[in-house]
Design an enzyme around this catalytic site. Structure first.
Site, PDB file in Angstrom:
ATOM      1  N   GLY A   1       3.198  -1.077   4.226  1.00  0.00           N
ATOM      2  CA  GLY A   1       3.274   0.349   3.931  1.00  0.00           C
ATOM      3  C   GLY A   1       4.702   0.736   3.565  1.00  0.00           C
ATOM      4  N   GLY A   2       5.417   1.300   4.525  1.00  0.00           N
ATOM      5  CA  GLY A   2       6.746   1.860   4.274  1.00  0.00           C
ATOM      6  C   GLY A   2       7.711   0.936   3.548  1.00  0.00           C
TER       7      GLY A   2
ATOM      8  N   GLY B   1       3.107   2.200  10.815  1.00  0.00           N
ATOM      9  CA  GLY B   1       4.035   3.314  10.634  1.00  0.00           C
ATOM     10  C   GLY B   1       4.792   3.699  11.886  1.00  0.00           C
TER      11      GLY B   1
ATOM     12  CD  GLU C   1      -2.911  -2.541   7.535  1.00  0.00           C
ATOM     13  OE1 GLU C   1      -1.819  -2.747   7.002  1.00  0.00           O
ATOM     14  OE2 GLU C   1      -3.573  -1.516   7.335  1.00  0.00           O
TER      15      GLU C   1
ATOM     16  CG  HIS D   1      -5.539   1.774   5.647  1.00  0.00           C
ATOM     17  ND1 HIS D   1      -5.058   2.688   6.562  1.00  0.00           N
ATOM     18  CD2 HIS D   1      -4.515   0.925   5.385  1.00  0.00           C
ATOM     19  CE1 HIS D   1      -3.792   2.403   6.825  1.00  0.00           C
ATOM     20  NE2 HIS D   1      -3.435   1.335   6.120  1.00  0.00           N
TER      21      HIS D   1
ATOM     22  CB  SER E   1       5.974  -1.994  11.775  1.00  0.00           C
ATOM     23  OG  SER E   1       5.572  -0.660  12.086  1.00  0.00           O
TER      24      SER E   1
ATOM     25  CD  GLU F   1      -2.614   5.380   7.077  1.00  0.00           C
ATOM     26  OE1 GLU F   1      -2.633   5.440   5.835  1.00  0.00           O
ATOM     27  OE2 GLU F   1      -1.653   4.891   7.720  1.00  0.00           O
TER      28      GLU F   1
ATOM     29  CG  ASN G   1      -1.703   1.217   1.433  1.00  0.00           C
ATOM     30  OD1 ASN G   1      -1.796   2.042   0.523  1.00  0.00           O
ATOM     31  ND2 ASN G   1      -2.308   1.370   2.612  1.00  0.00           N
ATOM     32  CD1 TRP G   2       3.822   1.279  -2.738  1.00  0.00           C
ATOM     33  CD2 TRP G   2       3.698   2.355  -4.708  1.00  0.00           C
ATOM     34  NE1 TRP G   2       4.667   0.643  -3.616  1.00  0.00           N
ATOM     35  CE2 TRP G   2       4.611   1.278  -4.835  1.00  0.00           C
ATOM     36  CE3 TRP G   2       3.450   3.160  -5.814  1.00  0.00           C
ATOM     37  CZ2 TRP G   2       5.269   1.013  -6.033  1.00  0.00           C
ATOM     38  CZ3 TRP G   2       4.112   2.889  -7.010  1.00  0.00           C
ATOM     39  CH2 TRP G   2       5.021   1.827  -7.113  1.00  0.00           C
ATOM     40  CE  LYS G   3      -0.014   3.115   4.904  1.00  0.00           C
ATOM     41  NZ  LYS G   3       0.219   3.200   6.359  1.00  0.00           N
TER      42      LYS G   3
HETATM   43  P1  13P Z   1       3.553   0.292   7.649  1.00  0.00           P
HETATM   44  O1  13P Z   1       4.009  -1.003   7.026  1.00  0.00           O
HETATM   45  O2  13P Z   1       4.266   1.493   7.149  1.00  0.00           O
HETATM   46  O3  13P Z   1       3.473   0.178   9.143  1.00  0.00           O
HETATM   47  O4  13P Z   1       2.008   0.506   7.144  1.00  0.00           O
HETATM   48  C1  13P Z   1       1.119  -0.537   7.278  1.00  0.00           C
HETATM   49  C2  13P Z   1      -0.128  -0.187   6.555  1.00  0.00           C
HETATM   50  O5  13P Z   1      -0.877   0.666   6.988  1.00  0.00           O
HETATM   51  C3  13P Z   1      -0.410  -0.868   5.292  1.00  0.00           C
HETATM   52  O6  13P Z   1      -1.714  -0.624   4.855  1.00  0.00           O
END
Ligand code: 13P
Length: 239
Positions: A220-221, A167, A161, A95, A199, A97, A12-14
């Protein structure tokens, strides 16, 4: 019992990436060629602005959210049908977020149904906050989110999650993830792929992905760089 489910490694590149990132699937395929990863699915969910331009690279493409309607006066939104048109086969819904931005379980339910209507597969996200975990309510919160967010559909993916692990560099322990995924498995049945997210990195991927009811990861990251995404994907079990 469920390691026969095909692993799904989803990035997920957000809100990261511009058109210069459209070639990243090709880079991924260079470091981890499709011929060596026929046992798993790799999915990249970029910003919608680059979805249609994303190179093939033998990876699946997805959206990060959608509106529940097919079309209409919804400024700034996009439908699952539009995401499909741009090349998506999966759409992330719910998600944390987006939930923090106001999406309720009922909204997530309607979005997941809309993704199915468009012929795509929803990745329905759930997860407790740190306060809810500290109060001993993590399983109850996640179970209720699943009850309320999953419509009556056959083909979907759940991503667990924990909000406090997103993050932050704090990963849930394999024991915590195992316990939660076993509970989710008991609730949703044998055929649903269950992803862990929060993470996930090359260093912890193997411990998480080898758990019986973890069928992949939502990253994510560590999914922004193709070397680290490939290292995580290589940690997925072969059978
Ligand atoms: P991180 O891997 O950066 O913690 O993000 C997880 C995430 O929200 C994937 O949707």
């Amino acid at each position: 019992m469920t390691q026969t489910l095909r692993p799904l490694i989803a990035a997920n590149w957000k809100m990261h990436g511009d058109l210069s990132w459209a070639s990243k699937p090709t880079d991924f395929d260079r470091v981890y060629p499709a011929a060596e990863r026929q046992h798993l699915d790799v999915l990249i969910c970029p910003p919608a602005t680059i979805l249609a331009s994303l190179a093939d690279g033998g990876v699946l493409k997805g959206g990060q959210d959608c509106h529940a309607a097919v079309s209409g006066a919804h400024t700034g939104d996009m439908s699952s049908e539009m995401l499909k048109d741009a090349g998506a086969s999966y759409v992330i819904v719910g998600h944390s977020e987006r939930r923090a931005g106001g999406d309720t379980c009922a909204d997530v339910n309607a979005k997941a149904e809309a993704v199915t209507r468009a012929g795509l597969v929803p990745i329905i996200c759930v997860g407790e906050t740190e306060d809810q975990r500290d109060a001993g309510n993590a399983q109850a919160v996640v179970s209720k989110q699943i009850t309320d967010s999953v419509p009556d559909i056959a083909d979907y993916v759940i991503a667990y999650e924990p909000v406090w692990a997103i993050g932050t560099g704090k990963t849930a322990t394999p024991e915590d993830v195992d316990e939660m995924h076993n509970a989710i498995r008991a609730q949703v049945g044998a055929g649903v792929r269950l992803l862990y997210g929060g993470s996930v990195k090359p260093a912890n991927a193997k411990d998480l992905l080898s758990l019986a009811n973890v069928n992949g990861a939502l990253i994510g990251g560590a999914g922004l760089e193709m070397d680290s995404l490939a290292d995580i994907a290589r940690a997925a079990p072969k059978a």
